[in-house]
Design a protein around this motif. Structure first.
Motif, PDB file in Angstrom:
ATOM      1  N   SER A 165       0.838  -1.207   0.000  1.00  0.00           N
ATOM      2  CA  SER A 165       0.000   0.000   0.000  1.00  0.00           C
ATOM      3  C   SER A 165       0.874   1.259   0.000  1.00  0.00           C
ATOM      4  O   SER A 165       0.587   2.229  -0.706  1.00  0.00           O
ATOM      5  CB  SER A 165      -0.919   0.004   1.226  1.00  0.00           C
ATOM      6  OG  SER A 165      -1.669  -1.187   1.253  1.00  0.00           O
ATOM      7  N   THR A 184      -4.501   3.219   3.375  1.00  0.00           N
ATOM      8  CA  THR A 184      -4.041   3.103   4.767  1.00  0.00           C
ATOM      9  C   THR A 184      -2.860   2.144   4.860  1.00  0.00           C
ATOM     10  O   THR A 184      -2.875   1.056   4.272  1.00  0.00           O
ATOM     11  CB  THR A 184      -5.188   2.574   5.655  1.00  0.00           C
ATOM     12  OG1 THR A 184      -6.330   3.395   5.444  1.00  0.00           O
ATOM     13  CG2 THR A 184      -4.799   2.587   7.121  1.00  0.00           C
ATOM     14  N   THR A 192      -4.526  -3.937   4.820  1.00  0.00           N
ATOM     15  CA  THR A 192      -5.434  -3.941   3.668  1.00  0.00           C
ATOM     16  C   THR A 192      -6.318  -5.188   3.735  1.00  0.00           C
ATOM     17  O   THR A 192      -5.811  -6.289   3.968  1.00  0.00           O
ATOM     18  CB  THR A 192      -4.609  -3.953   2.351  1.00  0.00           C
ATOM     19  OG1 THR A 192      -3.694  -2.868   2.392  1.00  0.00           O
ATOM     20  CG2 THR A 192      -5.507  -3.829   1.131  1.00  0.00           C
ATOM     21  N   ASP A 208      -4.223  -2.980  -5.263  1.00  0.00           N
ATOM     22  CA  ASP A 208      -3.632  -3.384  -3.990  1.00  0.00           C
ATOM     23  C   ASP A 208      -4.370  -4.634  -3.515  1.00  0.00           C
ATOM     24  O   ASP A 208      -5.569  -4.778  -3.757  1.00  0.00           O
ATOM     25  CB  ASP A 208      -3.805  -2.249  -2.965  1.00  0.00           C
ATOM     26  CG  ASP A 208      -2.900  -2.421  -1.757  1.00  0.00           C
ATOM     27  OD1 ASP A 208      -2.104  -3.377  -1.734  1.00  0.00           O
ATOM     28  OD2 ASP A 208      -2.992  -1.584  -0.830  1.00  0.00           O
TER      29      ASP A 208
HETATM   30 MG   LIG Z   1      -1.697  -2.873   2.527  1.00  0.00          MG
END
Ligand SMILES: [Mg+2]
Ligand SMILES: Nc1nc2c(ncn2[C@@H]2O[C@H](COP(=O)(O)OP(=O)(O)OP(=O)(O)O)[C@@H](O)[C@H]2O)c(=O)[nH]1
Length: 337
Positions: A165, A184, A192, A208
């Motif tokens: 991320s 985040t 995630t 992601d």
């Molecule tokens: Mg992540």
């Protein structure tokens, strides 16, 4: 319409505050991130979401079947045989070695590249060493992605905490078109929770994914304060000890190495600077000897790796007993550095 959290990918819901994607009913219309992401971003507060590791595996296997471009991320401190799974992907893979800022600057990229090519038989388009934190090689990776992406989607996969991320945020920023992206990130595992799509430009979408959870990694079995303590945030200062036979090295409250050799040997430990290391005479005490023992009878120039905690470079041949918690993976490999 169902909305997804832009921070972790979870579907919004207002019924269960302890579950993923929770947003208070009154905020549902306006919210862009769930309450958990809001708290991580604003207060550094963290709520653990118990998601079944099978769900992560299912998502990972889904990506294996795709014919899209894959960025396979591996934290330089977590390099092990697992990267051989790269060959199971149908798509074309770029291996991205992350957090390169954590190694001493004297370590040469070329040497690391040769090491990976020699020790792992992986089929990749390229290997790129990056630091999202220091913005190192992000432009280079961006160029490679643009050059090799034939279909629209580019998936970022790898272990939890590998820095997927953080890398997407850095790539998007470096690309300079879509500057509202702020996925985040956190030092704790499983940040995630679902796929998050981010448009890099009209032709390329970065996706992601939730990281794979390896239960044999030291970090994934510890409380947040321990994870914080052992996670390196700045360049590691290697600690070298000239160890005599029948001496031990104690690594914080987490691991112990007993050395049984015939001559003086050199042990260099790569570990978070915040964790204390002590050298003692083997029989001074039995501290940590109640933990799981792994015996090594090593040739010269080997590393002992305690997965997620540290690695120790040993110069000469050595008999070493390593003590760690039960489910932590301990293995040897050729010297990385
Ligand atoms: Mg992540
Ligand atoms: N030193 C350093 N730390 C980094 C770098 N990239 C990421 N990190 C840190 O590594 C931790 C994990 O980063 P994330 O981006 O959340 O990792 P992830 O792969 O998305 O993790 P999951 O979402 O759990 O799968 C965070 O504390 C980041 O700040 C880097 O280039 N250098």
């Amino acid at each position: 319409m169902t909305k997804k959290c832009l921070g972790c990918g979870a579907l919004f819901q207002s019924k269960y505050p302890d579950k993923e994607g929770y947003v208070a009913l009154n905020d549902l219309k306006e919210a862009t991130v769930c309450r958990r992401c809001f708290r991580i971003k604003n207060y550094g507060d963290y709520q653990v979401i118990n998601k079944n590791s099978k769900e992560y595996k299912k998502m990972f296997d889904e990506v294996k079947d795709k014919h899209d471009m894959i960025l396979y991320l591996c934290d330089i401190l977590n390099l092990d045989d697992n990267i051989n799974e790269i060959n199971d992907f149908n798509g074309s893979v770029i291996l991205v070695i992350t957090k390169i800022d954590l190694l001493p600057k004297s370590v040469k990229e070329k040497k690391l590249n040769d090491y990976i090519r020699k020790n792992y038989k992986i089929n990749v388009i390229d290997i790129v060493f990056v630091s999202s934190k220091k913005n190192y090689n992000i432009d280079l990776l961006l160029e490679l992605i643009k050059k090799h992406t034939k279909q629209k989607n580019v998936y970022l996969v790898g272990n939890t905490n590998a820095g997927k991320s953080t890398l997407i945020n850095a790539l998007v920023k470096a690309n300079g078109i879509n500057n509202k992206v702020d996925i985040t990130t956190s030092f704790l595992p499983a940040t995630t929770l679902d796929f998050i799509k981010v448009n890099l430009n009209d032709n390329i979408t970065l996706i992601d994914t939730p990281g794979t959870i390896c239960n044999d990694n030291f970090l994934y079995n510890e409380k947040p304060n321990v994870v914080k303590n052992v996670s390196s945030k700045v360049e590691i200062k290697p600690r070298t000890y000239q160890i005599k036979p029948n001496e031990s090295i104690i690594i914080g409250d987490y691991a112990r190495l007993d050395y049984f050799g015939t001559e003086k040997n050199s042990f260099t430990i790569y570990l978070s600077n915040e964790v204390k290391v002590k050298r003692i005479k083997l029989n001074t005490n039995d501290y940590l000897r109640n933990l799981k023992i792994t015996n090594f009878d090593l040739e010269d120039n080997k590393d002992i790796v305690i997965s997620g905690l540290c690695f120790c470079k040993i110069t000469k041949e050595a008999k070493v007993n390593v003590y760690t918690k039960e489910n932590v993976k301990v293995f040897s490999r050729n010297n990385l550095i």
